[in-house]
Design a protein around this motif. Structure first.
Motif, PDB file in Angstrom:
ATOM      1  N   ASP A 214      22.966  25.483  14.413  1.00  0.00           N
ATOM      2  CA  ASP A 214      22.640  25.698  15.824  1.00  0.00           C
ATOM      3  C   ASP A 214      21.878  24.527  16.438  1.00  0.00           C
ATOM      4  OD1 ASP A 214      23.710  28.223  15.287  1.00  0.00           O
ATOM      5  OD2 ASP A 214      21.745  29.055  14.815  1.00  0.00           O
ATOM      6  N   GLY A 215      21.370  23.631  15.597  1.00  0.00           N
ATOM      7  CA  GLY A 215      20.621  22.482  16.072  1.00  0.00           C
ATOM      8  C   GLY A 215      21.099  21.209  15.397  1.00  0.00           C
ATOM      9  N   ASP A 216      20.217  20.253  15.273  1.00  0.00           N
ATOM     10  CA  ASP A 216      20.600  18.967  14.692  1.00  0.00           C
ATOM     11  C   ASP A 216      19.548  18.508  13.685  1.00  0.00           C
ATOM     12  OD1 ASP A 216      22.159  16.715  14.292  1.00  0.00           O
ATOM     13  OD2 ASP A 216      21.223  15.581  15.916  1.00  0.00           O
ATOM     14  N   GLU A 217      18.936  19.477  12.982  1.00  0.00           N
ATOM     15  CA  GLU A 217      17.870  19.150  12.047  1.00  0.00           C
ATOM     16  C   GLU A 217      18.435  19.160  10.631  1.00  0.00           C
ATOM     17  OE1 GLU A 217      13.641  21.130  11.060  1.00  0.00           O
ATOM     18  OE2 GLU A 217      13.962  20.713  13.191  1.00  0.00           O
ATOM     19  N   VAL A 218      19.054  18.040  10.246  1.00  0.00           N
ATOM     20  CA  VAL A 218      19.600  17.944   8.892  1.00  0.00           C
ATOM     21  C   VAL A 218      18.454  17.922   7.888  1.00  0.00           C
ATOM     22  CG1 VAL A 218      21.683  16.783   9.670  1.00  0.00           C
ATOM     23  CG2 VAL A 218      19.707  15.424   9.006  1.00  0.00           C
ATOM     24  N   ALA A 219      18.770  18.042   6.592  1.00  0.00           N
ATOM     25  CA  ALA A 219      17.751  18.308   5.579  1.00  0.00           C
ATOM     26  C   ALA A 219      16.637  17.260   5.544  1.00  0.00           C
ATOM     27  CB  ALA A 219      18.404  18.434   4.213  1.00  0.00           C
ATOM     28  N   PHE A 220      16.982  15.961   5.558  1.00  0.00           N
ATOM     29  CA  PHE A 220      15.917  14.968   5.451  1.00  0.00           C
ATOM     30  C   PHE A 220      15.028  14.984   6.695  1.00  0.00           C
ATOM     31  CE2 PHE A 220      18.200  11.809   8.062  1.00  0.00           C
ATOM     32  CZ  PHE A 220      17.173  11.014   8.548  1.00  0.00           C
ATOM     33  N   ILE A 221      15.611  15.337   7.847  1.00  0.00           N
ATOM     34  CA  ILE A 221      14.818  15.440   9.075  1.00  0.00           C
ATOM     35  C   ILE A 221      13.917  16.668   9.008  1.00  0.00           C
ATOM     36  CG2 ILE A 221      14.961  15.834  11.566  1.00  0.00           C
ATOM     37  CD1 ILE A 221      17.414  14.047  11.627  1.00  0.00           C
ATOM     38  N   ALA A 222      14.412  17.769   8.424  1.00  0.00           N
ATOM     39  CA  ALA A 222      13.578  18.968   8.263  1.00  0.00           C
ATOM     40  C   ALA A 222      12.337  18.652   7.435  1.00  0.00           C
ATOM     41  CB  ALA A 222      14.387  20.086   7.616  1.00  0.00           C
ATOM     42  N   ASP A 223      12.493  17.837   6.411  1.00  0.00           N
ATOM     43  CA  ASP A 223      11.341  17.435   5.595  1.00  0.00           C
ATOM     44  C   ASP A 223      10.335  16.632   6.421  1.00  0.00           C
ATOM     45  OD1 ASP A 223      12.474  18.615   3.362  1.00  0.00           O
ATOM     46  OD2 ASP A 223      13.332  16.741   2.600  1.00  0.00           O
ATOM     47  N   ARG A 224      10.830  15.730   7.246  1.00  0.00           N
ATOM     48  CA  ARG A 224       9.932  14.908   8.068  1.00  0.00           C
ATOM     49  C   ARG A 224       9.184  15.772   9.077  1.00  0.00           C
ATOM     50  NH1 ARG A 224      11.971   9.526   7.966  1.00  0.00           N
ATOM     51  NH2 ARG A 224      12.740   9.247   5.837  1.00  0.00           N
ATOM     52  N   VAL A 225       9.913  16.698   9.709  1.00  0.00           N
ATOM     53  CA  VAL A 225       9.282  17.579  10.697  1.00  0.00           C
ATOM     54  C   VAL A 225       8.186  18.397  10.029  1.00  0.00           C
ATOM     55  CG1 VAL A 225       9.661  19.562  12.215  1.00  0.00           C
ATOM     56  CG2 VAL A 225      11.300  17.664  12.210  1.00  0.00           C
ATOM     57  N   ALA A 226       8.468  18.956   8.853  1.00  0.00           N
ATOM     58  CA  ALA A 226       7.473  19.761   8.136  1.00  0.00           C
ATOM     59  C   ALA A 226       6.272  18.938   7.704  1.00  0.00           C
ATOM     60  CB  ALA A 226       8.113  20.419   6.922  1.00  0.00           C
TER      61      ALA A 226
ATOM     62  N   VAL B  79       0.847  -1.189   0.000  1.00  0.00           N
ATOM     63  CA  VAL B  79       0.000   0.000   0.000  1.00  0.00           C
ATOM     64  C   VAL B  79       0.887   1.244   0.000  1.00  0.00           C
ATOM     65  CG1 VAL B  79      -1.765   1.294   1.259  1.00  0.00           C
ATOM     66  CG2 VAL B  79      -1.843  -1.204   1.216  1.00  0.00           C
ATOM     67  N   ARG B  80       0.604   2.156  -0.904  1.00  0.00           N
ATOM     68  CA  ARG B  80       1.400   3.368  -1.058  1.00  0.00           C
ATOM     69  C   ARG B  80       1.076   4.370   0.060  1.00  0.00           C
ATOM     70  NH1 ARG B  80       3.640   5.740  -5.678  1.00  0.00           N
ATOM     71  NH2 ARG B  80       2.495   4.412  -7.121  1.00  0.00           N
ATOM     72  N   GLN B  81       2.096   5.108   0.485  1.00  0.00           N
ATOM     73  CA  GLN B  81       1.858   6.225   1.395  1.00  0.00           C
ATOM     74  C   GLN B  81       0.980   7.237   0.671  1.00  0.00           C
ATOM     75  OE1 GLN B  81       2.667   6.654   4.484  1.00  0.00           O
ATOM     76  NE2 GLN B  81       4.393   5.311   4.949  1.00  0.00           N
ATOM     77  N   GLN B  82      -0.192   7.540   1.203  1.00  0.00           N
ATOM     78  CA  GLN B  82      -1.141   8.405   0.510  1.00  0.00           C
ATOM     79  C   GLN B  82      -0.770   9.879   0.591  1.00  0.00           C
ATOM     80  OE1 GLN B  82      -3.561   6.990  -1.496  1.00  0.00           O
ATOM     81  NE2 GLN B  82      -2.227   5.290  -0.920  1.00  0.00           N
ATOM     82  N   ALA B  83      -0.159  10.307   1.685  1.00  0.00           N
ATOM     83  CA  ALA B  83       0.246  11.703   1.827  1.00  0.00           C
ATOM     84  C   ALA B  83       1.738  11.793   1.541  1.00  0.00           C
ATOM     85  CB  ALA B  83      -0.058  12.215   3.229  1.00  0.00           C
ATOM     86  N   PRO B  84       2.143  12.428   0.434  1.00  0.00           N
ATOM     87  CA  PRO B  84       3.572  12.497   0.128  1.00  0.00           C
ATOM     88  C   PRO B  84       4.313  13.356   1.140  1.00  0.00           C
ATOM     89  CG  PRO B  84       2.330  13.903  -1.355  1.00  0.00           C
ATOM     90  CD  PRO B  84       1.324  13.119  -0.559  1.00  0.00           C
ATOM     91  N   LEU B  85       5.586  13.068   1.285  1.00  0.00           N
ATOM     92  CA  LEU B  85       6.436  13.890   2.136  1.00  0.00           C
ATOM     93  C   LEU B  85       6.584  15.277   1.532  1.00  0.00           C
ATOM     94  CD1 LEU B  85       9.346  11.408   2.907  1.00  0.00           C
ATOM     95  CD2 LEU B  85       7.987  12.573   4.635  1.00  0.00           C
ATOM     96  N   LYS B  86       6.611  16.295   2.378  1.00  0.00           N
ATOM     97  CA  LYS B  86       6.931  17.628   1.903  1.00  0.00           C
ATOM     98  C   LYS B  86       8.440  17.708   1.733  1.00  0.00           C
ATOM     99  CE  LYS B  86       3.116  20.000   4.261  1.00  0.00           C
ATOM    100  NZ  LYS B  86       2.769  21.009   5.284  1.00  0.00           N
ATOM    101  N   ARG B  87       8.860  17.945   0.522  1.00  0.00           N
ATOM    102  CA  ARG B  87      10.290  18.129   0.280  1.00  0.00           C
ATOM    103  C   ARG B  87      10.492  19.629   0.201  1.00  0.00           C
ATOM    104  NH1 ARG B  87      14.929  20.220  -2.199  1.00  0.00           N
ATOM    105  NH2 ARG B  87      16.528  18.619  -2.295  1.00  0.00           N
ATOM    106  N   LEU B  88      10.936  20.210   1.328  1.00  0.00           N
ATOM    107  CA  LEU B  88      11.070  21.659   1.421  1.00  0.00           C
ATOM    108  C   LEU B  88      12.119  22.175   0.441  1.00  0.00           C
ATOM    109  CD1 LEU B  88      11.059  22.069   5.301  1.00  0.00           C
ATOM    110  CD2 LEU B  88       9.134  22.381   3.735  1.00  0.00           C
TER     111      LEU B  88
END
Length: 262
Positions: free
Chosen positions: A88-100, A67-76
């Motif tokens: 200043d933090g530890d939010e690398v790019a792929f983690i920033a996308d997940r958080v968003a 089953v496909r993920q219905q809501a795509p990840l936001k790729r900021l």
């Protein structure tokens, strides 16, 4: 009356939409549905192909029909590289996308391999190096749970990264703040970058690695990262499963006429 395969496809689609089959969950094997009286092998196969064409599932060798993920990840776009996130933090790019996207993540969902390789013409041109020069290649595979989302391979000049965490193949980002923080600590603060996007059909190797159905599309990313004086400190090539991302860019609209008049 609808064909038998269509009836089965509609029934499975309803169960997917109702959440009985969750995103990432594998549907029953064809033989199990045949043995359960849902129809012949060709009927079930046709039903699964219909679900795939409708974007509800993906099928790949070795992983079955999932089953496909219905809501795509936001790729900021710009926001994923905000210095406050990684400096200043530890939010690398792929983690920033997940958080968003409001999605969970684990640092270990990014694996990597690091090697010293001969630069391809594309990589050499990006770095302004002679063809055949040595560069470091840091290849990552990023997953969401068990499902791969994209690959990203960054290429660096050896004199920029030799002896740093960037050339350490330990899984996960290159320490706190990731690769950009490593460059920053080495005196190469990133200032601006250029991203180019290309849509194409996945190669057989990419389809297998990203668990894509045959013929699915990917978005290829070329990212060139510069310091303020124009030095290229990273050239990266990413391959993203097109159906698993929604790309978003938020930026100030330029007014070149006003700028020229000032």
């Amino acid at each position: 009356m609808a064909a038998k395969w269509r009836e089965l496809a509609d029934k499975l689609a309803e169960r997917i939409k109702a959440g009985e089959y969750a995103p990432g969950q594998q549907l029953p094997h064809i033989r199990d549905l045949v043995e359960g009286g849902e129809g012949s092998k060709s009927t079930v196969h046709a039903a699964y192909k219909a679900l795939e064409a409708e974007g509800l599932v993906t099928s790949s060798r070795g992983h079955g029909t999932v089953v496909r993920q219905q809501a795509p990840l936001k790729r900021l776009g710009i926001a994923r590289y905000d210095k406050a996130k990684w400096r200043d933090g530890d939010e690398v790019a792929f983690i920033a996308d997940r958080v968003a996207s409001g999605r969970a993540y684990k640092r270990g969902e990014q694996t990597q391999s690091v090697s010293r390789v001969t630069a391809t013409p594309l990589v050499a041109a990006a770095h302004g190096l002679p063809e055949g020069s040595d560069v470091y290649a840091r290849a990552r595979l990023v997953k969401e749970g068990d499902q791969p989302t994209h690959t990203l391979t960054s290429y660096y000049r050896p004199e920029h990264v030799e002896g740093t965490r960037i050339v350490d193949p330990t899984p996960g980002p290159a320490g706190r703040g990731g690769g950009f923080r490593v460059l920053y600590d080495a005196g190469y603060e990133i200032d601006h970058m250029r991203e180019e996007l290309f849509a194409r059909v996945a190669s057989p190797e990419e389809a297998a690695l990203l668990q894509l159905s045959s013929g699915e599309w990917v978005v290829e990313l070329h990212r060139t990262t510069y310091t303020a004086d124009g030095t290229v400190v990273e050239f990266a090539v990413g391959v993203h499963a097109a159906s698993r991302f929604a790309w978003a860019y938020d930026f100030k609209v330029p007014d070149s006429a006003r700028e020229a008049a000032q």
